[in-house]
Design a protein around this motif. Structure first.
Motif, PDB file in Angstrom:
ATOM      1  N   LYS A 457       0.751  -2.792   2.905  1.00 11.65           N
ATOM      2  CA  LYS A 457       1.269  -2.870   1.568  1.00 11.65           C
ATOM      3  C   LYS A 457       0.473  -3.262   0.983  1.00 11.65           C
ATOM      4  CE  LYS A 457       5.737  -2.813   4.151  1.00 11.65           C
ATOM      5  NZ  LYS A 457       5.708  -4.042   4.878  1.00 11.65           N
ATOM      6  N   GLU A 479      12.689 -14.455  -2.907  1.00  8.92           N
ATOM      7  CA  GLU A 479      11.923 -14.681  -1.454  1.00  8.92           C
ATOM      8  C   GLU A 479      12.048 -15.668  -0.923  1.00  8.92           C
ATOM      9  OE1 GLU A 479       9.594 -11.618  -1.241  1.00  8.92           O
ATOM     10  OE2 GLU A 479      11.863 -10.402  -2.650  1.00  8.92           O
ATOM     11  N   LYS A 482      14.754 -15.435   1.570  1.00  9.24           N
ATOM     12  CA  LYS A 482      13.977 -14.439   2.554  1.00  9.24           C
ATOM     13  C   LYS A 482      13.202 -15.075   3.738  1.00  9.24           C
ATOM     14  CE  LYS A 482      14.336 -10.284  -0.243  1.00  9.24           C
ATOM     15  NZ  LYS A 482      13.209  -9.305  -0.308  1.00  9.24           N
ATOM     16  N   ARG A 484       9.762 -16.523   2.649  1.00  9.56           N
ATOM     17  CA  ARG A 484       8.682 -15.865   2.303  1.00  9.56           C
ATOM     18  C   ARG A 484       8.535 -17.723   1.415  1.00  9.56           C
ATOM     19  NH1 ARG A 484      10.036 -10.847   2.614  1.00  9.56           N
ATOM     20  NH2 ARG A 484      11.001 -10.702   4.283  1.00  9.56           N
ATOM     21  N   ASN A 563       2.534 -15.781   5.370  1.00 13.44           N
ATOM     22  CA  ASN A 563       3.857 -15.744   5.575  1.00 13.44           C
ATOM     23  C   ASN A 563       4.086 -16.091   3.815  1.00 13.44           C
ATOM     24  OD1 ASN A 563       6.817 -15.710   5.408  1.00 13.44           O
ATOM     25  ND2 ASN A 563       6.910 -18.026   5.632  1.00 13.44           N
ATOM     26  N   SER A 565       4.060 -14.759   0.458  1.00  7.19           N
ATOM     27  CA  SER A 565       3.813 -13.025  -0.242  1.00  7.19           C
ATOM     28  C   SER A 565       4.159 -13.173  -2.058  1.00  7.19           C
ATOM     29  CB  SER A 565       4.973 -12.759   0.049  1.00  7.19           C
ATOM     30  OG  SER A 565       6.334 -13.372  -0.186  1.00  7.19           O
ATOM     31  N   GLY A 590      -0.151 -11.318   5.238  1.00  2.00           N
ATOM     32  CA  GLY A 590       0.386 -11.183   6.005  1.00  2.00           C
ATOM     33  C   GLY A 590       1.561  -9.139   6.565  1.00  2.00           C
ATOM     34  N   ALA A 591       3.002  -8.827   7.069  1.00  4.55           N
ATOM     35  CA  ALA A 591       3.312  -7.980   7.098  1.00  4.55           C
ATOM     36  C   ALA A 591       4.378  -7.725   5.997  1.00  4.55           C
ATOM     37  CB  ALA A 591       4.029  -7.887   8.108  1.00  4.55           C
ATOM     38  N   GLU A 592       4.699  -8.984   5.146  1.00  8.94           N
ATOM     39  CA  GLU A 592       5.471  -8.374   4.064  1.00  8.94           C
ATOM     40  C   GLU A 592       5.359  -7.893   3.304  1.00  8.94           C
ATOM     41  OE1 GLU A 592       8.617  -8.833   5.475  1.00  8.94           O
ATOM     42  OE2 GLU A 592       7.868 -10.221   6.954  1.00  8.94           O
ATOM     43  N   GLN A 593       6.692  -7.155   2.176  1.00 10.03           N
ATOM     44  CA  GLN A 593       5.832  -6.273   1.114  1.00 10.03           C
ATOM     45  C   GLN A 593       5.255  -7.625  -0.180  1.00 10.03           C
ATOM     46  OE1 GLN A 593       5.535  -3.601  -0.553  1.00 10.03           O
ATOM     47  NE2 GLN A 593       4.880  -5.036  -2.131  1.00 10.03           N
ATOM     48  N   SER A 594       4.229  -7.582  -0.192  1.00 11.36           N
ATOM     49  CA  SER A 594       3.870  -9.341  -1.262  1.00 11.36           C
ATOM     50  C   SER A 594       4.035  -9.203  -2.899  1.00 11.36           C
ATOM     51  CB  SER A 594       2.233  -9.621  -1.455  1.00 11.36           C
ATOM     52  OG  SER A 594       2.389 -10.099   0.084  1.00 11.36           O
TER      53      SER A 594
END
Ligand code: ADP
Ligand code: MG
Length: 702
Positions: A457, A479, A482, A484, A563, A565, A590-594
């Protein structure tokens, strides 16, 4: 230049007295004939057009008018003393004024005669006026002669020079004298076949026309010729050095792909390689089969997967019986590489060693032994791993991460680590525009990973003004809720260190108030802290014990916290583009939207605005590097200072990119056909190389 005449000290030129010579040296670094010949005009004034007196307006730049002189007289006393002349054309009268050189001008003026006058026009008491015009007697022939010389050169001058009547016009006279005296000595330095192929004008013509263009067309041809020559000789030298290097250093041959590589590829690699990764692997594979030492620069944005490519190249080396190592600029980065690599290869597959400044003596000893016996195949570390004590049995492949910190000298230290020097792969996440790389790393081959792994992403970037600070805090909280982590970065720039530290302290205070314990925990890292403390704070953040890392730019290089982000950059307008891009690269791992939030004050310079807009617009490091190059010019890009880039006088790496690429390819083809430059047609190039070196060293001495 290729004739000794041009080494003549400048005082030997007609019209250059000892005192003028002194001032030319001091103000313009003009020491000899060559320096003056290569002191080019910074612009040209169009003299094709003739104005009428009635059309004269003070806003006009330099203009020329044909007038008849009626009368002149000296007026005033002492410092109000001036020579005033009355003249007219068929549309009205104009007044000409001189405040200096009165006696001399007075002697040259003739009443009733027609002149072409040239200068900056003005209006005084409602009347057209021109101060210190150039006067040239008007005649049909003169006009025709002039018809050729339509573009008047303008040279940069200084107040001091002007005191010696070396204004633009004065310098122009010297250059004219010089050209007259030395024109025949300007020798061609490019072989005829090149001149013909690229439709270049001769060197003589080029030098004459860059100073005194016959017309606009000729000027362009002169510029083109000199740019070509400049880029050509630079590339010739760079590629020659590269060739010499490969001739001097044999390279280990990785003849086959073996079990280790294949096993990793088939069973361990958790994802398909991107096409860019495959391409670079292929390039490295080709390089390491040729029996020539590889020196390759691998460029790719953060997260583009350089490390995997490096690892697989290392496995290839191991398959062929060699040892390998990765050298990182800091301990933290070495540790991270160690972690990444051990995770990728797994426990039972292959042993990976870690050697840094804080490796205990006992472990160190064992490592040393395993390296000497050849048992250990992969070593990761800081520059500790090139210390003299560290001996390898058969080091064959070295990866250097982040090239800015390792100079050529350190690289050459590595070459000495084995009888046949190891192949070297330099990785950098600071993309450099292609043309700059060609010039800066002319001695390296360049590979590029210009594709991110699928499914990434892209980082979302916004620009907030100070007024949006509350919104920014709100976003941080959301964030963090969540799970982050967030970076908050402040500038710390040497020139304004005190102010910056104050900003940082204030920032920390505001953050601590806005994000109080026990709900929130902060890590604080800045350059003034002891190294141990920094490491400890950083470690807490990496482990996830703190959610916010407030820092100065010390976190810039390579830290990886998947982690994290959100990247918030305070006073973002004060950072350079490449720095902003580097900082932003800390998130999105990471996998998260940054997200990246650029905070700035309302007052922005034009360049500052462009920088922030560019960051918002694109995540592509190469695009950003291009813009950076355009904004700052090559001289300010990191690494350019030591290179030949700044010696470019005519060519411009921003505007002449196409020509540079064309020239580079052409020089490559010359060396392919004639590596020793031994064909008769290339004989001239030896000369050109030599005189260029002399020229350069001469410049340094002065
Ligand atoms: P770089 O060194 O260029 O910053 P890395 O090699 O550290 O990038 O890769 C960043 C992340 O992307 C790592 O977690 C890595 O495992 C992963 N990665 C690398 N190549 C790929 C790929 N082809 N597909 C998916 N993920 C990849
Ligand atoms: Mg990396």
């Amino acid at each position: 230049m290729n004739s000794q005449v041009f080494e003549t000290p400048i005082e030997y030129l007609r019209g250059v007295s000892a005192s003028r010579a002194e001032i030319l040296k001091k103000e313009l670094q003009i020491f000899n004939f060559e320096d003056l010949l290569r002191y080019f005009p910074y612009k040209y004034i169009d003299r094709t057009k003739y104005y009428k007196v009635k059309d004269i307006q003070p806003e006009l730049p330099y203009v020329q008018v044909i007038v008849r002189l009626i009368s002149f007289e000296v007026l005033g006393e002492k410092h109000t003393k001036r020579l005033v002349a009355q003249a007219f054309d068929d549309t009205g009268p104009i007044e000409l004024v001189w405040f200096q050189g009165i006696k001399w001008v007075e002697k040259t003026l003739i009443k009733g005669k027609a002149y072409v006058i040239f200068g900056k026009p003005g209006i005084f008491n409602g009347k057209a006026q021109m101060a210190h015009p150039e006067m040239e007697p008007y005649s049909q022939e003169a006009l025709q002669r002039k018809g050729n010389l339509t573009l008047q050169p303008a040279y940069n001058s200084t107040e001091k020079l002007k005191q010696f009547t070396l204004d633009s016009k004065g310098i122009q006279k010297l250059v004219a004298a010089l050209l007259e005296q030395t024109y025949k000595s300007i020798q061609e330095n490019l072989p005829l076949y090149i001149i013909n192929r690229f439709k270049l004008i001769s060197r003589q013509e080029a030098y004459r026309n860059i100073h005194f263009p016959e017309d606009a067309n000729k000027l362009n041809e002169a510029l083109h010729r000199l740019k070509f020559e400049e880029l050509f000789l630079l590339q010739l030298k760079l590629l020659k050095n590269k060739l010499l290097h490969t001739q001097k250093f044999k390279g280990n041959i990785f003849g086959s792909v073996g079990d280790i590589f294949n096993q990793f590829y088939r069973h361990k690699l958790p994802f398909p390689l991107t096409n860019a990764q495959k391409r670079v692997l292929k390039e490295i594979r080709q390089d390491t089969q040729r029996g020539v030492q590889m020196n390759r620069l691998l460029q790719g944005d953060v997260g583009s997967g350089k490390t995997v490519v490096a690892l697989m190249s290392m496995l290839l080396a191991i398959d062929n019986g060699f040892q390998t190592c990765i050298m990182a600029p800091t301990e933290i980065l070495a540790n991270q590489h160690y972690q990444t690599i051990t995770e990728l290869v797994g426990d039972d597959f292959i042993e990976v060693g870690l050697l840094t400044g804080s490796t205990p003596q006992k472990t160190r000893k064992i490592l040393h032994q395993k390296l000497e016996s050849g048992e250990l195949k992969i070593l990761i570390g800081t520059h500790a791993l090139i210390e003299d004590k560290v001996q390898y049995k058969n080091l064959g492949f070295v990866v250097i991460d982040e090239q800015h910190r390792f100079g050529v000298e350190q690289r050459s230290k590595l070459w000495r680590k084995n009888v046949i020097p190891p192949h070297i792969l330099v990785m950098t996440a600071t993309p450099i525009p292609r043309t700059l790389a060609m010039t800066l790393y002319g001695d390296l081959d360049v590979s590029v990973i210009d594709e991110l792994p699928a499914g990434r992403k892209p980082i979302q970037t916004v620009h907030y003004y100070e007024a949006h600070r509350l919104r920014m805090f709100g976003f941080m909280k959301q964030e963090i809720a969540k799970g982050r982590q967030v970076y908050v970065v402040y500038p710390l720039i040497q020139e304004s260190e005190k102010l910056d530290l104050k900003n940082l302290e204030d920032g920390i205070e505001v953050m601590s108030r806005e994000f109080p314990l026990p709900a929130y925990r902060l890590s604080i890292v800045h350059g003034k802290m002891k190294s141990v403390d920094k490491q400890a704070e950083m470690a807490r953040f990496i482990k996830g014990e703190t959610q916010i890392m407030v820092a100065t730019t010390v976190i810039e290089v390579g830290v990886n916290v998947p982690n994290a982000s959100v990247m918030i950059i305070e006073n973002a307008e004060r950072f350079g583009l490449s720095q902003l891009h580097q900082l932003r690269g800390r998130v999105g791992r990471g996998a998260e939207q940054s997200f990246c939030i650029l905070m700035s004050s309302l007052k922005l310079s034009r360049d500052g605005k462009i920088r922030l807009d560019t960051m918002v617009k694109t995540n592509n490091g190469f695009e950003i590097a291009e813009t950076d190059l355009q904004l700052r010019g090559p001289g300010n890009i990191e690494g350019t200072q030591q290179s030949g880039v700044l010696d470019l006088k005519v060519a411009n790496l921003v505007t002449d990119q196409e020509l540079l690429i064309q020239v580079r390819k052409f020089v490559e083809s010359i060396f392919e056909r004639d590596p020793q430059l031994s064909h008769p047609e290339n004989e001239m190039l030896h000369h050109a190389l030599r005189s260029r070196e002399e020229g350069l060293s001469w410049n340094k001495i002065s």
